[in-house]
Design a protein around this motif. Structure first.
Motif, PDB file in Angstrom:
ATOM      1  N   LEU A 204     -22.104 -41.721  43.500  1.00 50.42           N
ATOM      2  CA  LEU A 204     -22.047 -40.323  43.023  1.00 50.42           C
ATOM      3  C   LEU A 204     -21.914 -39.240  44.083  1.00 50.42           C
ATOM      4  O   LEU A 204     -22.981 -39.431  44.925  1.00 50.42           O
ATOM      5  N   PRO A 205     -20.905 -38.310  44.187  1.00 55.12           N
ATOM      6  CA  PRO A 205     -21.029 -37.344  45.105  1.00 55.12           C
ATOM      7  C   PRO A 205     -22.016 -36.240  45.106  1.00 55.12           C
ATOM      8  O   PRO A 205     -21.466 -34.997  44.761  1.00 55.12           O
ATOM      9  N   ILE A 206     -23.201 -36.609  44.991  1.00 54.33           N
ATOM     10  CA  ILE A 206     -24.233 -35.461  44.591  1.00 54.33           C
ATOM     11  C   ILE A 206     -24.323 -34.492  46.001  1.00 54.33           C
ATOM     12  O   ILE A 206     -24.706 -35.069  47.094  1.00 54.33           O
ATOM     13  N   THR A 207     -24.416 -33.135  45.726  1.00 52.13           N
ATOM     14  CA  THR A 207     -24.576 -32.178  46.673  1.00 52.13           C
ATOM     15  C   THR A 207     -25.644 -31.208  46.188  1.00 52.13           C
ATOM     16  O   THR A 207     -25.903 -30.106  46.767  1.00 52.13           O
ATOM     17  N   GLY A 208     -26.569 -31.574  45.385  1.00 53.72           N
ATOM     18  CA  GLY A 208     -27.600 -30.774  44.843  1.00 53.72           C
ATOM     19  C   GLY A 208     -28.431 -31.400  43.697  1.00 53.72           C
ATOM     20  O   GLY A 208     -27.950 -32.116  42.808  1.00 53.72           O
ATOM     21  N   ALA A 209     -29.773 -31.512  43.974  1.00 53.13           N
ATOM     22  CA  ALA A 209     -30.945 -32.032  42.866  1.00 53.13           C
ATOM     23  C   ALA A 209     -31.980 -31.280  42.902  1.00 53.13           C
ATOM     24  O   ALA A 209     -32.878 -31.398  43.932  1.00 53.13           O
ATOM     25  N   CYS A 210     -32.255 -30.568  41.945  1.00 56.09           N
ATOM     26  CA  CYS A 210     -33.574 -29.759  41.930  1.00 56.09           C
ATOM     27  C   CYS A 210     -34.145 -29.937  40.534  1.00 56.09           C
ATOM     28  O   CYS A 210     -33.450 -29.804  39.430  1.00 56.09           O
ATOM     29  N   HIS A 211     -35.370 -30.122  40.527  1.00 50.11           N
ATOM     30  CA  HIS A 211     -36.254 -30.517  39.247  1.00 50.11           C
ATOM     31  C   HIS A 211     -36.960 -29.217  38.952  1.00 50.11           C
ATOM     32  O   HIS A 211     -37.972 -28.752  40.086  1.00 50.11           O
ATOM     33  N   ALA A 212     -37.044 -28.560  37.785  1.00 46.21           N
ATOM     34  CA  ALA A 212     -37.645 -27.424  37.336  1.00 46.21           C
ATOM     35  C   ALA A 212     -37.989 -27.281  36.088  1.00 46.21           C
ATOM     36  O   ALA A 212     -37.108 -27.443  35.281  1.00 46.21           O
ATOM     37  N   GLY A 214     -39.244 -29.335  33.907  1.00 47.38           N
ATOM     38  CA  GLY A 214     -39.038 -30.659  33.080  1.00 47.38           C
ATOM     39  C   GLY A 214     -37.262 -31.114  32.992  1.00 47.38           C
ATOM     40  O   GLY A 214     -37.092 -31.513  32.282  1.00 47.38           O
ATOM     41  N   VAL A 215     -36.420 -30.016  33.833  1.00 48.44           N
ATOM     42  CA  VAL A 215     -35.105 -30.471  33.794  1.00 48.44           C
ATOM     43  C   VAL A 215     -34.408 -30.656  35.228  1.00 48.44           C
ATOM     44  O   VAL A 215     -35.088 -29.858  36.106  1.00 48.44           O
ATOM     45  N   LEU A 216     -33.780 -31.780  35.379  1.00 49.02           N
ATOM     46  CA  LEU A 216     -33.146 -32.168  36.670  1.00 49.02           C
ATOM     47  C   LEU A 216     -31.790 -31.329  36.733  1.00 49.02           C
ATOM     48  O   LEU A 216     -31.001 -31.614  36.003  1.00 49.02           O
ATOM     49  N   HIS A 217     -31.574 -30.330  37.514  1.00 47.12           N
ATOM     50  CA  HIS A 217     -30.456 -29.840  37.680  1.00 47.12           C
ATOM     51  C   HIS A 217     -29.594 -30.592  39.010  1.00 47.12           C
ATOM     52  O   HIS A 217     -30.129 -30.847  39.831  1.00 47.12           O
ATOM     53  N   LEU A 218     -28.333 -31.113  38.601  1.00 43.61           N
ATOM     54  CA  LEU A 218     -27.506 -31.628  39.554  1.00 43.61           C
ATOM     55  C   LEU A 218     -26.148 -31.026  39.879  1.00 43.61           C
ATOM     56  O   LEU A 218     -25.511 -30.614  38.791  1.00 43.61           O
ATOM     57  N   ARG A 219     -25.778 -31.331  40.776  1.00 50.40           N
ATOM     58  CA  ARG A 219     -24.560 -30.595  41.295  1.00 50.40           C
ATOM     59  C   ARG A 219     -23.531 -31.801  42.015  1.00 50.40           C
ATOM     60  O   ARG A 219     -24.437 -32.396  42.890  1.00 50.40           O
ATOM     61  N   LEU A 220     -22.675 -31.969  41.557  1.00 54.16           N
ATOM     62  CA  LEU A 220     -21.622 -32.835  42.106  1.00 54.16           C
ATOM     63  C   LEU A 220     -20.143 -32.098  42.611  1.00 54.16           C
ATOM     64  O   LEU A 220     -19.759 -31.611  41.948  1.00 54.16           O
ATOM     65  N   GLU A 221     -19.953 -32.618  43.832  1.00 52.14           N
ATOM     66  CA  GLU A 221     -18.704 -31.922  44.448  1.00 52.14           C
ATOM     67  C   GLU A 221     -17.637 -33.254  44.894  1.00 52.14           C
ATOM     68  O   GLU A 221     -18.158 -34.092  45.511  1.00 52.14           O
ATOM     69  N   GLY A 222     -16.534 -33.184  44.738  1.00 55.46           N
ATOM     70  CA  GLY A 222     -15.415 -33.980  45.261  1.00 55.46           C
ATOM     71  C   GLY A 222     -14.077 -33.876  44.537  1.00 55.46           C
ATOM     72  O   GLY A 222     -13.678 -32.749  44.013  1.00 55.46           O
ATOM     73  N   GLY A 223     -13.213 -35.010  44.387  1.00 57.12           N
ATOM     74  CA  GLY A 223     -11.872 -34.808  43.987  1.00 57.12           C
ATOM     75  C   GLY A 223     -12.173 -35.018  42.623  1.00 57.12           C
ATOM     76  O   GLY A 223     -13.278 -35.274  41.947  1.00 57.12           O
ATOM     77  N   LEU A 281     -38.828 -28.424  42.564  1.00 59.37           N
ATOM     78  CA  LEU A 281     -38.550 -29.719  43.736  1.00 59.37           C
ATOM     79  C   LEU A 281     -37.145 -29.664  44.025  1.00 59.37           C
ATOM     80  O   LEU A 281     -36.332 -30.022  43.235  1.00 59.37           O
ATOM     81  N   ASP A 282     -36.857 -29.190  45.094  1.00 55.89           N
ATOM     82  CA  ASP A 282     -35.499 -29.139  45.714  1.00 55.89           C
ATOM     83  C   ASP A 282     -35.212 -30.321  46.696  1.00 55.89           C
ATOM     84  O   ASP A 282     -35.987 -30.970  46.969  1.00 55.89           O
ATOM     85  N   TRP A 283     -33.825 -30.456  46.926  1.00 57.26           N
ATOM     86  CA  TRP A 283     -33.454 -31.598  47.810  1.00 57.26           C
ATOM     87  C   TRP A 283     -33.940 -32.637  47.621  1.00 57.26           C
ATOM     88  O   TRP A 283     -34.309 -33.605  48.229  1.00 57.26           O
ATOM     89  N   GLY A 284     -33.898 -33.050  46.082  1.00 54.64           N
ATOM     90  CA  GLY A 284     -34.124 -34.272  45.506  1.00 54.64           C
ATOM     91  C   GLY A 284     -35.619 -34.603  45.566  1.00 54.64           C
ATOM     92  O   GLY A 284     -36.145 -35.802  45.732  1.00 54.64           O
TER      93      GLY A 284
END
Length: 355
Positions: A204-212, A214-223, A281-284
């Motif tokens: 998976l093309p993850i480019t962001g993973a931040c937990h705050a 009780g929630v994990l925020h994910l960002r994925l970028e690609g085609g 928690l940033d950067w995974g």
């Protein structure tokens, strides 16, 4: 491609000011927009304002290279890149667009994309610098293969102006992703690292993973196809990208907490041990923001157990904002300072009292 930007070359005046400071042995406090003035130790010296020395020197979207003077704002630079469908991959904080290119390199702060794309120094191809000998020198170049010899350009990234006066920077840029997925998943923090490893192994093309909170925020970028597939796999609540901008700019509600702000940089895979305060928690999990009333000694003991280091972002909360260096590293820092700034005029004491 040469563009008609607001520009002004004040390098001659800057060189003259540095040479006068060397002759009089007068310390200089280098400043841009002062968006990061509270980070580091206070500097006592004559102010050297870089904001008038600004403008895009050259930009060739086909070569993915832009060269800008140090006083150019990130707002101006990012607008130019956006027009060509390109971006700064390291996602540095721009503080409302007011931060300058020189300040970006000097501080070396990178945003949420850093573990997946690289840090500021990874995209610095070359620079022009007024040295502590009063000379205006060019280091590096405008191509990625120019890495032979001593890489002074990248050495300056994160030096907080203590080694020289950066007047111009050449940066590698990249195309913006064709598609983006911003999603939020409820899960305990202790589950985050295992899930991220699983998703990484799945490609998976993850480019962001931040937990705050009780929630994990994910960002994925690609085609578009890969993002559609990822969206079907992950589920979660969709976002519009506002979270990532607020995280980059430190405007999330978390940062408004009046307690001291610390950044703990932990080793990859370090356990998510409890911290004495509110955490983000940033950067995974590799970058752990902490709001706390705990002492500097306590925070740094925790950082050491995580095989990392801790930096205080709140003025006055720690006598030494940056993590103390070992004797060996401190000796190397002093040797670099002596070579590049022999008279100690550039931002003396900004990083450490003896540098």
């Amino acid at each position: 491609m040469q563009r008609d930007f607001e520009a002004a070359d004040h390098s001659a005046a800057l060189i003259e000011q540095v040479q006068a400071a060397i002759e009089a042995r007068t310390p200089l406090r280098i400043r841009g927009a002062d968006t990061k003035a509270t980070l580091g130790r206070p500097v006592q010296g004559r102010e050297l304002d870089m904001r008038a020395h600004r403008g895009i020197v050259s930009y060739d979207p086909t070569e993915l290279v832009v060269t800008a003077r140090a006083g150019t704002t990130l707002g101006e630079l990012e607008a130019v890149l956006d027009e060509a469908g390109q971006m700064l991959p390291c996602e540095p904080p721009s503080f409302g667009g007011h931060a300058t290119v020189g300040g970006m390199v000097a501080a070396g702060l990178s945003g949420p994309r850093r573990p997946w794309s690289g840090a500021v120094r990874d995209f610095v191809l070359g620079c022009r610098v007024v040295t502590g000998h009063g000379k205006h020198l060019r280091f590096g170049g405008e191509v990625m293969k120019n890495v032979a010899g001593y890489d002074v350009s990248r050495l300056l990234a994160g030096s907080f102006g203590c080694l020289g006066l950066v007047t111009e920077v050449s940066l590698k840029v990249l195309p913006k992703p064709r598609a983006v997925l911003d999603t939020a998943l409820e899960m305990p923090a202790q589950d985050m690292q295992g899930r991220l490893r699983h998703w990484r192994d799945a490609g998976l093309p993850i480019t962001g993973a931040c937990h705050a909170q009780g929630v994990l925020h994910l960002r994925l970028e690609g085609g578009e196809g890969s993002i559609r597939a990822a969206a079907a796999t992950l589920g979660g609540e969709r976002g519009d990208g506002a979270f990532w901008l607020a995280l980059r700019e430190a405007t999330l509600p978390f940062f408004a907490d009046p307690r001291a702000l610390w950044r703990i940089s932990a080793a990859v895979g370090a356990p998510l041990s409890a911290l004495p305060g509110e955490t983000l928690l940033d950067w995974g999990g590799a970058q752990r923001w902490l709001k706390t009333d705990a002492s500097a000694e306590t925070v740094r003991e925790i950082a050491a157990r995580l095989d990392g280091h801790a930096t205080c972002f709140t003025p006055g909360a720690a006598a030494d904002p940056f993590h103390p260096l070992s004797d060996g590293l401190l000796r190397i820092h002093r040797q670099l300072k002596a070579q590049l700034d022999p008279h100690g005029i550039f931002n003396p004491g900004r990083l450490y009292a003896t540098i």
